[in-house]
Design a protein around this motif. Sequence first.
Motif, PDB file in Angstrom:
ATOM      1  N   GLU A 158     -51.481  24.657  47.973  1.00  0.00           N
ATOM      2  CA  GLU A 158     -52.158  25.731  48.697  1.00  0.00           C
ATOM      3  C   GLU A 158     -51.166  26.698  49.336  1.00  0.00           C
ATOM      4  O   GLU A 158     -51.497  27.869  49.543  1.00  0.00           O
ATOM      5  CB  GLU A 158     -53.092  25.132  49.749  1.00  0.00           C
ATOM      6  N   VAL A 159     -49.962  26.240  49.649  1.00  0.00           N
ATOM      7  CA  VAL A 159     -48.926  27.146  50.118  1.00  0.00           C
ATOM      8  C   VAL A 159     -48.364  27.969  48.964  1.00  0.00           C
ATOM      9  O   VAL A 159     -48.053  29.157  49.115  1.00  0.00           O
ATOM     10  CB  VAL A 159     -47.796  26.364  50.822  1.00  0.00           C
ATOM     11  N   CYS A 160     -48.253  27.345  47.796  1.00  0.00           N
ATOM     12  CA  CYS A 160     -47.622  28.006  46.643  1.00  0.00           C
ATOM     13  C   CYS A 160     -48.559  28.964  45.908  1.00  0.00           C
ATOM     14  O   CYS A 160     -48.106  29.943  45.308  1.00  0.00           O
ATOM     15  CB  CYS A 160     -47.099  26.958  45.660  1.00  0.00           C
ATOM     16  N   PHE A 161     -49.850  28.669  45.919  1.00  0.00           N
ATOM     17  CA  PHE A 161     -50.839  29.509  45.237  1.00  0.00           C
ATOM     18  C   PHE A 161     -51.458  30.484  46.233  1.00  0.00           C
ATOM     19  O   PHE A 161     -51.773  30.118  47.367  1.00  0.00           O
ATOM     20  CB  PHE A 161     -51.966  28.655  44.653  1.00  0.00           C
ATOM     21  N   ALA A 162     -51.686  31.725  45.796  1.00  0.00           N
ATOM     22  CA  ALA A 162     -52.441  32.659  46.625  1.00  0.00           C
ATOM     23  C   ALA A 162     -53.916  32.299  46.612  1.00  0.00           C
ATOM     24  O   ALA A 162     -54.602  32.416  47.621  1.00  0.00           O
ATOM     25  CB  ALA A 162     -52.240  34.090  46.119  1.00  0.00           C
ATOM     26  N   ASP A 163     -54.385  31.845  45.454  1.00  0.00           N
ATOM     27  CA  ASP A 163     -55.794  31.477  45.291  1.00  0.00           C
ATOM     28  C   ASP A 163     -55.869  30.016  44.859  1.00  0.00           C
ATOM     29  O   ASP A 163     -55.699  29.702  43.677  1.00  0.00           O
ATOM     30  CB  ASP A 163     -56.461  32.376  44.249  1.00  0.00           C
ATOM     31  N   GLY A 229     -42.693  38.901  40.678  1.00  0.00           N
ATOM     32  CA  GLY A 229     -43.005  38.523  42.051  1.00  0.00           C
ATOM     33  C   GLY A 229     -44.498  38.561  42.289  1.00  0.00           C
ATOM     34  O   GLY A 229     -45.233  39.277  41.602  1.00  0.00           O
ATOM     35  N   GLY A 230     -44.954  37.783  43.248  1.00  0.00           N
ATOM     36  CA  GLY A 230     -46.347  37.823  43.665  1.00  0.00           C
ATOM     37  C   GLY A 230     -46.452  38.475  45.029  1.00  0.00           C
ATOM     38  O   GLY A 230     -45.682  38.134  45.939  1.00  0.00           O
ATOM     39  N   ASP A 231     -47.387  39.394  45.192  1.00  0.00           N
ATOM     40  CA  ASP A 231     -47.456  40.096  46.470  1.00  0.00           C
ATOM     41  C   ASP A 231     -48.084  39.256  47.582  1.00  0.00           C
ATOM     42  O   ASP A 231     -48.164  39.699  48.722  1.00  0.00           O
ATOM     43  CB  ASP A 231     -48.185  41.437  46.315  1.00  0.00           C
ATOM     44  N   SER A 232     -48.511  38.024  47.244  1.00  0.00           N
ATOM     45  CA  SER A 232     -49.058  37.109  48.249  1.00  0.00           C
ATOM     46  C   SER A 232     -48.173  35.875  48.413  1.00  0.00           C
ATOM     47  O   SER A 232     -48.638  34.820  48.845  1.00  0.00           O
ATOM     48  CB  SER A 232     -50.486  36.699  47.867  1.00  0.00           C
ATOM     49  N   ALA A 257     -50.505  41.366  41.772  1.00  0.00           N
ATOM     50  CA  ALA A 257     -51.385  41.432  42.934  1.00  0.00           C
ATOM     51  C   ALA A 257     -52.178  40.138  43.074  1.00  0.00           C
ATOM     52  O   ALA A 257     -52.670  39.580  42.086  1.00  0.00           O
ATOM     53  CB  ALA A 257     -52.341  42.618  42.798  1.00  0.00           C
ATOM     54  N   GLY A 258     -52.288  39.645  44.307  1.00  0.00           N
ATOM     55  CA  GLY A 258     -53.083  38.458  44.569  1.00  0.00           C
ATOM     56  C   GLY A 258     -52.511  37.181  43.995  1.00  0.00           C
ATOM     57  O   GLY A 258     -53.245  36.219  43.746  1.00  0.00           O
ATOM     58  N   VAL A 259     -51.195  37.148  43.798  1.00  0.00           N
ATOM     59  CA  VAL A 259     -50.519  35.981  43.212  1.00  0.00           C
ATOM     60  C   VAL A 259     -49.469  35.493  44.202  1.00  0.00           C
ATOM     61  O   VAL A 259     -48.840  36.284  44.913  1.00  0.00           O
ATOM     62  CB  VAL A 259     -49.874  36.332  41.858  1.00  0.00           C
TER      63      VAL A 259
END
Length: 292
Positions: A158-163, A229-232, A257-259
């Motif tokens: 849950e820390v590593c995933f944005a969703d 890169g992921g913006d989240s 976006a959202g990753v």
Amino acid sequence: MTYVRDTPATEDGAEPAVFVHGLGGSSANWTDLAGLLAHRLDGQALDLPGFGRSDPARSYSVAAFADRVAQVIEHEGRGPVHLFGNSLGGAVVVRVAALRPDLVRTLTLISPAMPFLDARRSAHGRMLPLLLIPRADRLAAKRLATIPPDRLARQILEVCFADPGRIAEQRMAEAIDEARLRYDVPWYLDAYVRTLRSLVATFLRAYLPGGHSLWRLAARITAPTLVIGGDSDRLVDVRVAEQAARTIPDSRLLMLAGVGHVAQMEVPDLVARSVIALLDEVRTSRAADVAR
């Protein structure tokens, strides 16, 4: 012993690839992406010393890890390879690509843990005081003993995933198995704490004079490079990917976006398509050079 997870090529003509995971991760972090690329790449994902199923080591520095990656490539006789790194693995492969360009065909960096100084931009920031305590791994072990493996695995993802809704059931089951392994392997927490301590020291040295700054090494890379890169991202400052793409001479940047921090796990299809575009670009460029 260095554990290596193979993803054999599914078509003739595939080129060799090596995948390097992040802090606290393992070779399993690359399962989906390596499978999606198997028609183009013959993949090997390794467990860094002290992590996954690899034996512990005397040193857990970025330099020592980079030497181990180079040794694996040379031992297998597979170089030059398409080299991938996520998070800590990104910092490691930057050093490999800069110092051993003969081993690298292309470089793909996913949320690379390149130096940044604002600890507030990382969930690891709250752990920094722990690094000042001798034998901090013992304190971490006491804390770990209070967390069931299934809860630990979910907290990490849950820390590593944005969703978190993108976490596949099979990947969650694998993460729980990995979490159980951390309870059974006596050196894991020592490896984790010492690696984090070494990584922080690398960050600090990057802004001091000298030739061992990761940013100065990045500027020496000659391999065609893809930075994702992921913006989240909650573990690496989201500005790092853009800075890496500006610093590495022949680079391309993809911001998602959202990753979160592990795009190769969260959106493997998107990452695979961007890697294939890089491979196609390099192939076309090589063909043009031969035709001249």
